[in-house]
Each structure stands twice: as C-alpha cells, then as structure tokens.
Write a protein that holds these residues in place. Structure first.
Motif, PDB file in Angstrom:
ATOM      1  N   PHE A 408       0.875  -1.174   0.000  1.00 37.14           N
ATOM      2  CA  PHE A 408       0.000   0.000   0.000  1.00 37.14           C
ATOM      3  C   PHE A 408       0.913   1.225   0.000  1.00 37.14           C
ATOM      4  O   PHE A 408       1.816   1.330   0.839  1.00 37.14           O
ATOM      5  N   PRO A 409       0.719   2.169  -0.905  1.00 36.78           N
ATOM      6  CA  PRO A 409       1.724   3.216  -1.116  1.00 36.78           C
ATOM      7  C   PRO A 409       1.833   4.277  -0.029  1.00 36.78           C
ATOM      8  O   PRO A 409       2.846   4.965   0.064  1.00 36.78           O
ATOM      9  N   ASP A 410       0.815   4.446   0.806  1.00 32.13           N
ATOM     10  CA  ASP A 410       0.791   5.567   1.756  1.00 32.13           C
ATOM     11  C   ASP A 410       0.410   5.044   3.135  1.00 32.13           C
ATOM     12  O   ASP A 410      -0.760   4.772   3.426  1.00 32.13           O
ATOM     13  N   ASN A 411       1.389   4.923   4.021  1.00 34.27           N
ATOM     14  CA  ASN A 411       1.128   4.362   5.354  1.00 34.27           C
ATOM     15  C   ASN A 411       0.242   5.265   6.202  1.00 34.27           C
ATOM     16  O   ASN A 411      -0.556   4.776   7.005  1.00 34.27           O
ATOM     17  N   ALA A 412       0.382   6.591   6.063  1.00 30.16           N
ATOM     18  CA  ALA A 412      -0.465   7.510   6.822  1.00 30.16           C
ATOM     19  C   ALA A 412      -1.922   7.357   6.410  1.00 30.16           C
ATOM     20  O   ALA A 412      -2.833   7.316   7.250  1.00 30.16           O
ATOM     21  N   ALA A 413      -2.160   7.239   5.109  1.00 33.15           N
ATOM     22  CA  ALA A 413      -3.522   7.050   4.617  1.00 33.15           C
ATOM     23  C   ALA A 413      -4.076   5.696   5.062  1.00 33.15           C
ATOM     24  O   ALA A 413      -5.254   5.584   5.438  1.00 33.15           O
ATOM     25  N   LEU A 414      -3.209   4.670   5.029  1.00 30.58           N
ATOM     26  CA  LEU A 414      -3.645   3.344   5.460  1.00 30.58           C
ATOM     27  C   LEU A 414      -4.033   3.369   6.936  1.00 30.58           C
ATOM     28  O   LEU A 414      -5.064   2.807   7.329  1.00 30.58           O
ATOM     29  N   ARG A 415      -3.236   4.052   7.741  1.00 27.23           N
ATOM     30  CA  ARG A 415      -3.550   4.150   9.168  1.00 27.23           C
ATOM     31  C   ARG A 415      -4.924   4.800   9.371  1.00 27.23           C
ATOM     32  O   ARG A 415      -5.734   4.330  10.180  1.00 27.23           O
ATOM     33  N   GLY A 416      -5.197   5.849   8.627  1.00 29.41           N
ATOM     34  CA  GLY A 416      -6.476   6.525   8.762  1.00 29.41           C
ATOM     35  C   GLY A 416      -7.647   5.634   8.383  1.00 29.41           C
ATOM     36  O   GLY A 416      -8.679   5.613   9.068  1.00 29.41           O
ATOM     37  N   LEU A 417      -7.494   4.875   7.301  1.00 29.53           N
ATOM     38  CA  LEU A 417      -8.561   3.968   6.867  1.00 29.53           C
ATOM     39  C   LEU A 417      -8.828   2.893   7.916  1.00 29.53           C
ATOM     40  O   LEU A 417      -9.985   2.579   8.229  1.00 29.53           O
ATOM     41  N   ILE A 418      -7.752   2.313   8.442  1.00 34.16           N
ATOM     42  CA  ILE A 418      -7.918   1.232   9.414  1.00 34.16           C
ATOM     43  C   ILE A 418      -8.500   1.767  10.719  1.00 34.16           C
ATOM     44  O   ILE A 418      -9.360   1.124  11.339  1.00 34.16           O
ATOM     45  N   GLU A 419      -8.047   2.945  11.154  1.00 35.73           N
ATOM     46  CA  GLU A 419      -8.561   3.510  12.405  1.00 35.73           C
ATOM     47  C   GLU A 419     -10.074   3.700  12.346  1.00 35.73           C
ATOM     48  O   GLU A 419     -10.788   3.421  13.330  1.00 35.73           O
ATOM     49  N   LYS A 420     -10.581   4.160  11.219  1.00 35.82           N
ATOM     50  CA  LYS A 420     -12.022   4.355  11.092  1.00 35.82           C
ATOM     51  C   LYS A 420     -12.772   3.028  11.163  1.00 35.82           C
ATOM     52  O   LYS A 420     -13.832   2.932  11.779  1.00 35.82           O
ATOM     53  N   GLN A 421     -12.210   1.997  10.523  1.00 36.62           N
ATOM     54  CA  GLN A 421     -12.854   0.687  10.567  1.00 36.62           C
ATOM     55  C   GLN A 421     -12.738   0.059  11.958  1.00 36.62           C
ATOM     56  O   GLN A 421     -13.696  -0.558  12.451  1.00 36.62           O
ATOM     57  N   TRP A 422     -11.595   0.221  12.592  1.00 37.89           N
ATOM     58  CA  TRP A 422     -11.393  -0.395  13.897  1.00 37.89           C
ATOM     59  C   TRP A 422     -12.306   0.239  14.953  1.00 37.89           C
ATOM     60  O   TRP A 422     -12.782  -0.453  15.870  1.00 37.89           O
ATOM     61  N   ALA A 423     -12.584   1.518  14.821  1.00 39.79           N
ATOM     62  CA  ALA A 423     -13.485   2.177  15.764  1.00 39.79           C
ATOM     63  C   ALA A 423     -14.863   1.515  15.761  1.00 39.79           C
ATOM     64  O   ALA A 423     -15.552   1.477  16.789  1.00 39.79           O
ATOM     65  N   VAL A 424     -15.250   0.969  14.598  1.00 38.78           N
ATOM     66  CA  VAL A 424     -16.519   0.255  14.491  1.00 38.78           C
ATOM     67  C   VAL A 424     -16.360  -1.194  14.940  1.00 38.78           C
ATOM     68  O   VAL A 424     -17.128  -1.703  15.766  1.00 38.78           O
ATOM     69  N   CYS A 425     -15.354  -1.876  14.410  1.00 40.60           N
ATOM     70  CA  CYS A 425     -15.218  -3.315  14.635  1.00 40.60           C
ATOM     71  C   CYS A 425     -15.077  -3.671  16.104  1.00 40.60           C
ATOM     72  O   CYS A 425     -15.661  -4.652  16.583  1.00 40.60           O
ATOM     73  N   ARG A 426     -14.318  -2.882  16.836  1.00 43.23           N
ATOM     74  CA  ARG A 426     -14.099  -3.226  18.242  1.00 43.23           C
ATOM     75  C   ARG A 426     -15.388  -3.155  19.047  1.00 43.23           C
ATOM     76  O   ARG A 426     -15.540  -3.852  20.066  1.00 43.23           O
ATOM     77  N   GLN A 427     -16.337  -2.343  18.617  1.00 38.75           N
ATOM     78  CA  GLN A 427     -17.608  -2.253  19.332  1.00 38.75           C
ATOM     79  C   GLN A 427     -18.503  -3.457  19.081  1.00 38.75           C
ATOM     80  O   GLN A 427     -19.443  -3.704  19.837  1.00 38.75           O
ATOM     81  N   PHE A 428     -18.204  -4.180  18.009  1.00 38.85           N
ATOM     82  CA  PHE A 428     -18.960  -5.390  17.705  1.00 38.85           C
ATOM     83  C   PHE A 428     -18.183  -6.650  18.072  1.00 38.85           C
ATOM     84  O   PHE A 428     -18.630  -7.766  17.777  1.00 38.85           O
ATOM     85  N   GLY A 429     -17.011  -6.483  18.670  1.00 41.71           N
ATOM     86  CA  GLY A 429     -16.199  -7.641  19.037  1.00 41.71           C
ATOM     87  C   GLY A 429     -15.645  -8.379  17.844  1.00 41.71           C
ATOM     88  O   GLY A 429     -15.353  -9.583  17.923  1.00 41.71           O
TER      89      GLY A 429
END
Length: 640
Positions: A408-429
């Motif tokens: 993936f060419p941009d680690n900062a962008a990747l971090r942002g994408l994952i953070e948004k998804q993780w904020a949801v996923c962790r609430q659903f276990g």
C-alpha cells in the motif's frame, strides 16, 4: 517407486482374486480413477478424500510384516487405546490401534495383536469424535478455540501441500496458532470429486488471461486437503506442542448459481473450523428497487431494522435513511441466504460431531466486494444486521483498496482507513480481515498490527507459490532446474501470446506484466510493435521468479495438462493434469529445504511486524532457520 506412466497395479491380494474384485466393486469412483492411472498419494496427495486408495494391498503388507513407515511421533490416545500412523511407499496410510477392536470401519487384526484400519475420510471423522471425547483440549484437528477467533495469519495452499511442514515449524518455533490451511472453495479446491470425474465442474473467469478455468484449479479435493493437513501434523508430532490451529474454508459463495449445490459445499467443508462468507454471487444478481425504502418496509422486519439503527447509532455513526434503505435492500437477500447456509453448517457439524469444540467454527464476513472503499457506516450496518440475525462475526473484511502482491503506497492514509474501521469493529467484538494481504511492506503490516492491537487476520496465498519458484531457482539439483526452466517458459509463453490477444483485458494485463519486468531490469519498454519483438524482449531477460509475468501466471502451471501454455490445458483434471502436478512432489530435498526455509521466514516476518509474536521470539526463530542443512533437522524440531 514406479514412474507415473507405469501400468497400475491397484489390487493384488495374494491368491484371492475374488476378494480383489469385491473390493473394487465397492471402491469409490475417485479412488478407482487414481489407481487406474497410477496417481498415488505419495506424488499426488489430497485428490481423493481418502488417504488409503488400495486397502487390500496395504492390509496384505501389514499382515506380511512388509517394511512400512511408522510415524512414532504421531502417537496419541483415546479411550480405545493408543494410535499410531503407518504408511507404505505409495502413500497409503493406516491407523494402528493398541487396544479395543472394531472401533473404526474395515479393521483387521494383525499378527502382533494390534488392529489396523484404513485412513479413509469416514474413519477420520469417527476418529475426531474419539479423540475429542477423550481430550477436549486436543490440537490434532483444526479448532475455533484459543485466540484463533481474534488474531491469525491465513496461510493459503494455492497449488501444493508441500509448505505444510514449514507452517507447522513456524507455529512451533513461535508458539503461535495460525490458520494453517486456507483455500477458496470451489474456486481453488474441487468441491465434489464425482462432479469432477463426470466433467461437470463449473468454470471461473480469469479476465487477466482472457478465459475461464475449471473450478478446483489446484486439483485437490476439499475433503482431501482437510484430511491431509491433519495427517501432516501427526507425522511430525506437531500436536504434541498443544498449539491450536485452524482451517479456513475461504470465500464460501452465497446465493446465485450456488443455491443448487450448497449442500455439497456444506458437506465438503465439514472439517473447516473457519468459514468465510462471500456474498458476491447473490449481490451480483440483486437489483436495488427504485423505491428502496418501500421495499425494505415490506421485506425486512421492522423490529430488526430498528435494532440495526439503534446499534449503529450507539457506535457513534450517523445514518442517512435513504442510504440505509438502499444498502439494506441490496444486501438483505444475500444475508438471508447466508443465514440459511450458516444453519446448514451448524446442522452438519451437530450431526457428525459429539463435542462442543468439534462442532464449533468461526465466521468471517467478506464485504470487500461491495462497491468502492468500505465506509465505517457500511461496516457497522453489515455487522449489526448479522448481529440481529444471530450470526456472531469473528472477522470482517472491508475494502481498503489493496492490490494483490503490492505494498500500500501511503502508510499515513492506510492508518487513517484502518482507524475508522477499527473504531466500528471493536464495538462489535470483530477483528479486521485484510484480504489480498500478500506482498505488503513491513510498514504496512506494522500499521495493521498497531491500530488493531493484533486483532486481525491477514490472508496470504500467492506468496507461497512465489517461494517455490525461488526455491527451485536457487537449487543446484538438475531435476529442480529442469522444472524451474519449464515453469518459467510457461509464463513467458502466456505473456507473449497475451500481449497480442484480441481480448482487451488480457492484452492490457500481459503488457503491464511485461513492462514491469523490463523496467525493473533497466530495459526499454517499446517492445509491442509485433509479436517477434515482444518475444525477443522477453527472452532477453534472465529467468527470474521476480518478473511480474512469472509471478502472475505461475499458479496456472500446476494443473496445466502436460505443462502446455494453452488455455485449453489449464485446470486439467484428467491424468495429464495430475501427471503435471506430480512433478512438484518429486523435487529434491535441496529444493524442499529451500522452500520450507523461505515459507517459515516469511511467516516469521509477518508475525513480527503485525505484533503477533515478539521480536525476541522471531529473532530466535531466524537463528534456528539459519542453521538447518537438512530436511530432517528442520522437521525434527517441529515437535517436542
């Protein structure tokens, strides 16, 4: 051992021709096919669900005391007694029991007072119950226990089973359970060997080569792979480590044309401890109505929809009613079919197995096939819908825009994408599943691990075919070199022909692959004036597994009839295709050791960078790998 072209001798009980004929009459069609064409387990494992094709011959060897291979590290106990795995030169296996009689089917008493049973798939299922009833914590079979439902690496078996000892070594060295067997079914594995023998397998589109290839393009059956993975671990004594591992039935297709054969898919995946639900077949034929809100009001229970809205709001996300209605209308038919399929998986396990660990399985929801990059809202809606339907999702796979085998060419962008998804996923276990996970950078994997705290799954597959190419390329053994050169030339032919295909996608992709290889070699890329110029440019390159055209086309070689670089030869489930596959199982010990070390090294790299294993444990594993000079040394270290 006889060559693959020798005349088959499938059944030769001394002085008892009638018994031989009787056995043949009850022999499964796939076993008869394999024996008739001398396609034996030793050089073509996991095609049949059984790991004993010729029980009369093996039984006679056992009675005669003929020298067989005994796997002392395979020993385990059940209430019936102590079990050990035996194998003859052709690869047929038997279970030897020191204890009670008539525990499994088709048993015989041996001169030393023990009993022996053929390693059939039916006997394996019965043995699973005996093992798990005796020891609920056993790790002989794939399981959904321990941390496997939260953190794992998916190790795909994209073309052979030769990587399994390396995977088991890595799990042992790191004391880390993994998804040690992962395959797409029916895309990669044959879902029904009788359908295969009848020539009725469906085909799978491969746009980058401009054709369709028969399903099961690896050649193995799903039951055979399930069976073989268990036996591989017993042979090395891996089960003595007590490390739990899982088997992922990947991309289980839901809906569409698969409605008609979902029962066969369920039956084949009986030993899988981990199901990935792929909704794309049903989504592909689902049309969202113009008035989505009215459709939802009519077809979706109002309390369920309200539960979804409440759950998503609790996750801190704002829903737009019109967008919610369109998404629900789009996915609801697929989710209903997913619920029905899940019930069939559960029913099949309840019928076959007697213990909770034996019946348990994990669920992954693949939503990366939905259009565009997956939004947090979409993930929340999908997870809440599954929750409302009573489906516990262990992993969810959003779309992050990954390209196969590319960082993936941009680690900062990747971090942002994952953070948004993780904020949801962790609430659903739920943990995040990263599909197309091979070939990412160390920094990419570090970001994945850091953001999720190791609550992730990374699917890798194509990397292991590449590592086989590297192993053969490095080997000094003449037979390995011959296989490597033929394999490489196969991809040159596909690239050269594809570059001038009338199919625009095939032509475009072939030229991209060729241009990439030429650019990295410092060559000019103006080579498409005519086929002669293109072929000359390709042949001017030194053969290398790092050329993109080799990397992209290589997996098609394993079941290409007679090794031909022709579309009609790909995914050949006739003897010609299986003779081709057997070539990989005849590589030298040098080639195998290279392969094992490459595989293990890559798994250690993944484990360290995702944070699933400590830096100290990974450093120790690398030191061990560096010292091995033989297969025996490495294999012996798998078990205690």
């Amino acid at each position: 051992m006889a060559s693959v072209d020798a005349a088959p001798q499938p059944c030769q009980p001394e002085g008892n021709l009638s018994e031989c004929r009787l056995f043949a009459s009850f022999m499964s069609a796939i076993n008869r096919f394999l024996l008739e064409h001398n396609l034996r387990i030793a050089t073509n494992p996991c095609v049949s669900p059984d790991f004993c094709l010729d029980w009369p011959a093996l039984r006679d060897q056992l009675h005669a005391g003929t020298l067989l291979k005994v796997y002392p590290k395979s020993r385990f106990e059940t209430k019936a007694g102590a079990w050990t795995l035996l194998e003859n030169a052709e690869g047929d296996c038997a279970w030897r029991l020191q204890g009670q009689t008539e525990v499994l089917n088709d048993g015989v008493e041996l001169p030393d007072g023990t009993q022996a049973f053929p390693a059939t798939f039916a006997n394996l299922l019965a043995l699973k119950n005996l093992v798990q009833e005796h020891n609920v914590a056993t790790t002989i079979f794939p399981t959904a226990t321990e941390r496997l439902g939260q953190s794992t690496l998916g190790i795909g078996a994209r073309f052979t089973t030769l990587h399994w000892p390396a995977v088991d070594w890595a799990m042992s060295a790191l004391n880390l359970g993994l998804t040690a067997n992962q395959n797409s079914i029916p895309r990669e594995l044959v879902y029904d060997v009788d359908v295969m023998l009848a020539g009725r397998l469906d085909t799978v589109p491969f746009p980058f080569i401009g054709t369709n290839v028969p399903e099961g393009h690896q050649g193995q059956s799903v039951e055979g792979m399930s069976h073989g993975c268990v036996l591989a671990k017993l042979k090395s004594g891996f089960h003595r480590r007590g490390v739990a591992w899982s088997f992922n039935a990947d991309h289980q297709p839901i809906g569409g044309k698969f409605d008609q054969r979902e029962d066969a898919l369920v039956a084949g995946c009986l030993l899988a401890s981990y199901i990935t639900f792929d909704l794309s077949p049903e989504l592909a034929q689902t049309k969202v109505p113009d008035d989505a809100a009215a459709w939802v009001k009519t077809h979706v229970p109002a309390p369920l929809l309200q539960q979804v809205k409440t759950r998503v709001a609790r996750a801190g996300l704002t829903l737009h009613e019109a967008e919610l209605a369109r998404l629900v209308a789009y996915v609801w038919p697929a989710l209903q079919k997913m619920k029905r399929r899940d019930e069939k998986y559960a029913t099949a396990r309840a019928r076959a197995f007697t213990t909770a660990p034996g019946r348990g399985y994990l669920r992954e929801l693949s939503i990366d096939e939905l259009p565009g990059l997956t939004t947090p809202e979409t993930t929340a809606i999908m997870l809440s819908l599954c929750e409302a339907l009573g489906l516990k999702i262990n992993f969810v796979a959003p779309a992050f825009g990954f390209q196969k085998n590319m960082p993936f060419p941009d680690n900062a962008a990747l971090r942002g994408l994952i953070e948004k998804q993780w904020a949801v996923c962790r609430q659903f276990g739920a943990s995040i599943g990263f599909h197309s996970g091979s070939g990412k950078s160390a920094e990419n994997y570090q970001v994945m691990g850091q953001v999720t705290g190791g609550r992730l799954e990374i699917k890798t597959s194509g990397r292991y075919t590449y590592e086989m190419g590297r192993a053969l390329f490095r080997s000094q053994h003449p037979q390995d070199q011959a296989l490597w050169k033929a394999w490489y030339q196969f991809t040159v032919e596909l690239a050269a022909v594809g570059a001038f295909s009338l199919d625009p996608t095939e032509q475009k992709m072939a030229r991209v692959f060729i241009t990439d290889a030429l650019t990295k070699a410092g060559r000019g890329v103006d080579v498409f004036a005519n086929p002669t110029v293109t072929r000359a440019a390709l042949e001017s390159l030194p053969a290398s597994p790092d050329h993109m055209f080799w990397f992209e086309y290589n997996f098609l070689y394993v079941l290409a009839g007679d090794g031909r670089a022709e579309k009609a030869a790909l995914g050949d489930h006739t003897p010609a295709g299986y003779r081709q596959r057997a070539r990989f199982y005849r590589i030298s010990d040098e080639g195998r050791l290279n392969f094992w070390k490459h595989i293990a090294s890559y798994i250690v790299f993944l484990a360290e960078n995702t944070g699933l294993a400590t830096a100290a444990a990974c450093a120790g594993a690398r030191q061990l790998l560096a010292r091995y000079t033989s297969l025996e040394e490495m294999q012996n270290d798998i078990s205690k």
